[in-house]
Design a protein around this motif. Structure first.
Motif, PDB file in Angstrom:
ATOM      1  N   ASN A  14       5.616   0.078  -3.938  1.00 47.89           N
ATOM      2  CA  ASN A  14       6.718  -0.561  -4.382  1.00 47.89           C
ATOM      3  C   ASN A  14       7.963   0.174  -4.826  1.00 47.89           C
ATOM      4  O   ASN A  14       9.053   0.064  -5.263  1.00 47.89           O
ATOM      5  N   LEU A  15       7.834   1.675  -4.591  1.00 47.40           N
ATOM      6  CA  LEU A  15       8.910   2.436  -4.628  1.00 47.40           C
ATOM      7  C   LEU A  15       9.991   2.271  -3.651  1.00 47.40           C
ATOM      8  O   LEU A  15      11.114   2.850  -3.687  1.00 47.40           O
ATOM      9  N   ASN A  16       9.670   1.682  -2.610  1.00 45.84           N
ATOM     10  CA  ASN A  16      10.859   1.330  -1.768  1.00 45.84           C
ATOM     11  C   ASN A  16      11.797   0.300  -2.225  1.00 45.84           C
ATOM     12  O   ASN A  16      12.861  -0.044  -1.810  1.00 45.84           O
ATOM     13  N   LEU A  17      11.454  -0.374  -3.529  1.00 46.53           N
ATOM     14  CA  LEU A  17      12.335  -1.228  -3.981  1.00 46.53           C
ATOM     15  C   LEU A  17      13.193  -0.686  -5.233  1.00 46.53           C
ATOM     16  O   LEU A  17      13.922  -1.547  -5.822  1.00 46.53           O
ATOM     17  N   LEU A  18      12.996   0.677  -5.433  1.00 50.52           N
ATOM     18  CA  LEU A  18      13.942   1.280  -6.251  1.00 50.52           C
ATOM     19  C   LEU A  18      15.449   0.659  -6.160  1.00 50.52           C
ATOM     20  O   LEU A  18      15.891   0.460  -5.067  1.00 50.52           O
ATOM     21  N   GLY A  19      15.922   0.751  -7.424  1.00 49.46           N
ATOM     22  CA  GLY A  19      17.451   0.232  -7.326  1.00 49.46           C
ATOM     23  C   GLY A  19      17.450  -1.240  -7.553  1.00 49.46           C
ATOM     24  O   GLY A  19      18.537  -1.541  -8.084  1.00 49.46           O
ATOM     25  N   THR A  20      16.639  -2.082  -7.239  1.00 52.44           N
ATOM     26  CA  THR A  20      16.577  -3.375  -7.540  1.00 52.44           C
ATOM     27  C   THR A  20      15.440  -3.763  -8.299  1.00 52.44           C
ATOM     28  O   THR A  20      15.412  -4.724  -9.040  1.00 52.44           O
ATOM     29  N   ARG A  21      14.435  -3.203  -8.349  1.00 54.19           N
ATOM     30  CA  ARG A  21      13.057  -3.339  -9.174  1.00 54.19           C
ATOM     31  C   ARG A  21      13.108  -2.816 -10.702  1.00 54.19           C
ATOM     32  O   ARG A  21      13.361  -1.552 -10.667  1.00 54.19           O
ATOM     33  N   GLU A  22      13.271  -3.757 -11.647  1.00 48.51           N
ATOM     34  CA  GLU A  22      13.207  -3.605 -12.819  1.00 48.51           C
ATOM     35  C   GLU A  22      14.185  -2.597 -13.160  1.00 48.51           C
ATOM     36  O   GLU A  22      13.782  -1.368 -13.675  1.00 48.51           O
ATOM     37  N   SER A  54       4.923   4.833   1.097  1.00 47.41           N
ATOM     38  CA  SER A  54       3.964   4.183   1.722  1.00 47.41           C
ATOM     39  C   SER A  54       3.487   3.001   0.616  1.00 47.41           C
ATOM     40  O   SER A  54       3.086   3.697  -0.550  1.00 47.41           O
ATOM     41  N   ASN A  55       3.191   1.767   0.849  1.00 43.63           N
ATOM     42  CA  ASN A  55       2.466   0.985  -0.080  1.00 43.63           C
ATOM     43  C   ASN A  55       0.853   1.178   0.379  1.00 43.63           C
ATOM     44  O   ASN A  55       0.158   0.215  -0.581  1.00 43.63           O
ATOM     45  N   ASN A  78       4.780  10.757  -6.449  1.00 40.56           N
ATOM     46  CA  ASN A  78       4.908   9.558  -7.498  1.00 40.56           C
ATOM     47  C   ASN A  78       3.998   8.487  -6.793  1.00 40.56           C
ATOM     48  O   ASN A  78       4.232   7.755  -5.799  1.00 40.56           O
ATOM     49  N   ALA A  79       2.820   8.505  -7.175  1.00 39.32           N
ATOM     50  CA  ALA A  79       1.845   7.426  -6.747  1.00 39.32           C
ATOM     51  C   ALA A  79       1.976   5.905  -7.437  1.00 39.32           C
ATOM     52  O   ALA A  79       1.174   5.247  -6.935  1.00 39.32           O
ATOM     53  N   GLY A  80       2.983   5.850  -8.208  1.00 44.51           N
ATOM     54  CA  GLY A  80       3.209   4.358  -8.614  1.00 44.51           C
ATOM     55  C   GLY A  80       1.646   3.933  -9.289  1.00 44.51           C
ATOM     56  O   GLY A  80       1.145   4.843  -9.988  1.00 44.51           O
ATOM     57  N   ALA A  81       1.462   2.750  -8.949  1.00 44.18           N
ATOM     58  CA  ALA A  81       0.540   2.104  -9.844  1.00 44.18           C
ATOM     59  C   ALA A  81      -0.995   2.776  -9.339  1.00 44.18           C
ATOM     60  O   ALA A  81      -1.899   2.721 -10.276  1.00 44.18           O
ATOM     61  N   TYR A  82      -0.817   3.442  -8.279  1.00 46.62           N
ATOM     62  CA  TYR A  82      -1.984   4.410  -8.014  1.00 46.62           C
ATOM     63  C   TYR A  82      -2.413   5.339  -8.908  1.00 46.62           C
ATOM     64  O   TYR A  82      -3.780   5.844  -8.900  1.00 46.62           O
ATOM     65  N   PHE A 114      -2.627   0.416 -20.322  1.00 47.67           N
ATOM     66  CA  PHE A 114      -3.260   0.629 -19.006  1.00 47.67           C
ATOM     67  C   PHE A 114      -2.520   1.928 -18.308  1.00 47.67           C
ATOM     68  O   PHE A 114      -3.229   2.396 -17.334  1.00 47.67           O
ATOM     69  N   ARG A 115      -1.207   2.132 -18.494  1.00 45.25           N
ATOM     70  CA  ARG A 115      -0.382   3.097 -17.887  1.00 45.25           C
ATOM     71  C   ARG A 115      -0.918   4.467 -18.222  1.00 45.25           C
ATOM     72  O   ARG A 115      -0.368   5.681 -17.880  1.00 45.25           O
ATOM     73  N   HIS A 116      -1.531   4.521 -19.486  1.00 47.41           N
ATOM     74  CA  HIS A 116      -1.699   5.829 -20.261  1.00 47.41           C
ATOM     75  C   HIS A 116      -2.680   6.702 -19.713  1.00 47.41           C
ATOM     76  O   HIS A 116      -2.658   7.959 -19.786  1.00 47.41           O
ATOM     77  N   LEU A 117      -3.542   6.128 -18.832  1.00 50.19           N
ATOM     78  CA  LEU A 117      -4.526   6.902 -18.041  1.00 50.19           C
ATOM     79  C   LEU A 117      -4.076   7.183 -16.638  1.00 50.19           C
ATOM     80  O   LEU A 117      -3.724   6.385 -15.823  1.00 50.19           O
ATOM     81  N   SER A 118      -4.068   8.694 -16.299  1.00 50.78           N
ATOM     82  CA  SER A 118      -3.607   9.019 -15.000  1.00 50.78           C
ATOM     83  C   SER A 118      -4.713   9.738 -14.288  1.00 50.78           C
ATOM     84  O   SER A 118      -5.087  10.956 -14.558  1.00 50.78           O
TER      85      SER A 118
END
Length: 146
Positions: A14-22, A54-55, A78-82, A114-118
């Motif tokens: 989803n990092l390809n959506l930067l600028g428009t995503r949230e 890549s997604n 920047n692994a995003g949600a991964y 849930f984002r606190h664990l990396s």
């Protein structure tokens, strides 16, 4: 052929959506904007950027293997949600010699629990988060000093 001046900048889903995503969370900079900032600073530091997105989790793993095989100086990831789900990325980072710096635009610790664990952060050399596009530049500065 080894290239110790090369820094891989790998971006996950989803990092390809930067600028428009949230934009209230991730800012208004696009991934291309960030690439431009990084390329300019990398030249000043005597480095080169290889920026990819890549997604697909397996692509990120393959690219980290490639970074090691090509003797890259570092990987900014920047692994995003991964970040919060991928033991495979964790294991990959631990299995390569190339230093990996975890990067986040937002501060995951100020967001949903849930984002606190990396899993990525547990294996990475270090983490830079919460400074928007500047997080990438700070990570590049850190990579230059490794």
């Amino acid at each position: 052929m080894p290239d110790p001046s090369n820094v891989y900048v790998l971006n996950g889903p989803n990092l390809n959506l930067l600028g428009t995503r949230e934009p209230e969370i991730y800012g208004s900079d696009t991934l291309d904007d960030i690439a431009g900032l990084l390329e300019d600073r990398a030249k000043e530091l005597g480095l080169a950027i290889d920026m990819r997105q890549s997604n697909h989790e397996g692509h990120l793993i393959d690219w980290m293997h490639e970074a090691q095989a090509r003797g890259a100086k570092a990987v900014l990831l920047n692994a995003g949600a991964y970040t919060h789900t991928s033991i495979a990325l964790h294991d990959c980072i631990k299995s390569i010699r190339t230093p990996v710096i975890e990067v986040h635009l937002s501060n995951p610790h100020k967001r949903e629990e849930f984002r606190h664990l990396s899993y990525v952060g547990q294996a990475a050399k270090g983490t830079i988060a919460g400074f928007g596009a500047l997080s990438y530049l700070l990570a590049l500065e850190a990579a230059a000093r490794l």
